[in-house]
Scaffold this motif. Structure first.
Motif, PDB file in Angstrom:
ATOM      1  N   PRO A  12       0.801  -1.223   0.000  1.00  0.00           N
ATOM      2  CA  PRO A  12       0.000   0.000   0.000  1.00  0.00           C
ATOM      3  C   PRO A  12       0.836   1.277   0.000  1.00  0.00           C
ATOM      4  N   ARG A  44      -7.442  -0.026  -4.126  1.00  0.00           N
ATOM      5  CA  ARG A  44      -6.913  -0.088  -2.768  1.00  0.00           C
ATOM      6  C   ARG A  44      -8.007  -0.679  -1.883  1.00  0.00           C
ATOM      7  N   GLU A  56      -3.912  -2.808   4.642  1.00  0.00           N
ATOM      8  CA  GLU A  56      -4.446  -2.408   3.345  1.00  0.00           C
ATOM      9  C   GLU A  56      -3.467  -2.849   2.265  1.00  0.00           C
ATOM     10  N   TRP A  58      -3.002  -2.841  -2.418  1.00  0.00           N
ATOM     11  CA  TRP A  58      -3.548  -2.639  -3.757  1.00  0.00           C
ATOM     12  C   TRP A  58      -3.882  -4.012  -4.305  1.00  0.00           C
TER      13      TRP A  58
END
Length: 153
Positions: A12, A44, A56, A58
């Motif tokens: 991320p 995301r 988190e 992508w």
């Protein structure tokens, strides 16, 4: 037709511009092994659980149609490429075949008209009631006699 779906979780730490450049680089590296079909942007996403201390990441996926004969060597090379890339947190390669993914067409059933259906129901109900013979109810004295015979009294 055989193809592979490659799902990527990418660090991320990238901005939107940086992730676009990173994906372009990954696609260029994967072009050696086949034709890439991808029409989605990286998204995301919040992860259900932490992966390598990240909450988190992508998320990006693409489809790779292999153009080489030896698919095992191609898969090994793609896996090695993804493992060497430090920014790829996780990846998943799924083998798909378009022949298997298409569901066979089910034959369409024709339903009877409402009038026909009600007639069938009434005839089956009448048949069921006619088939059952009516039993005579046993008297209480007869039951007592049978019980005493069974018990040997």
């Amino acid at each position: 037709m055989l193809f592979y779906e490659i799902n990527l979780l990418i660090s991320p730490n990238f901005t939107e511009d940086e992730i676009s450049a990173f994906i372009a680089k990954m696609e260029a590296d994967l072009q050696k092994y086949g034709k890439i079909v991808s029409d989605k942007k990286a998204e995301r996403k919040k992860l259900a659980y932490s992966v390598e201390n990240q909450i988190e990441a992508w998320f990006y996926f693409l489809q790779l149609r292999p153009e080489v004969q030896n698919k095992k060597e191609m898969l090994d090379a793609v896996e090695k490429l993804l493992k060497e890339e430090k920014e790829v947190i996780r990846f998943l390669i799924i083998k798909k075949d378009t022949k298997k993914t298409e569901a066979p067409a089910k034959p369409q059933r024709t339903r009877p008209h409402k009038e026909e259906k009600t007639e069938e129901v009434t005839t089956t109900e009448e048949a069921a009631t006619e088939e059952k013979p009516k039993k005579q109810k046993a008297q209480l004295e007869e039951i007592d006699e049978k019980l005493s015979e069974m018990l040997g009294e």
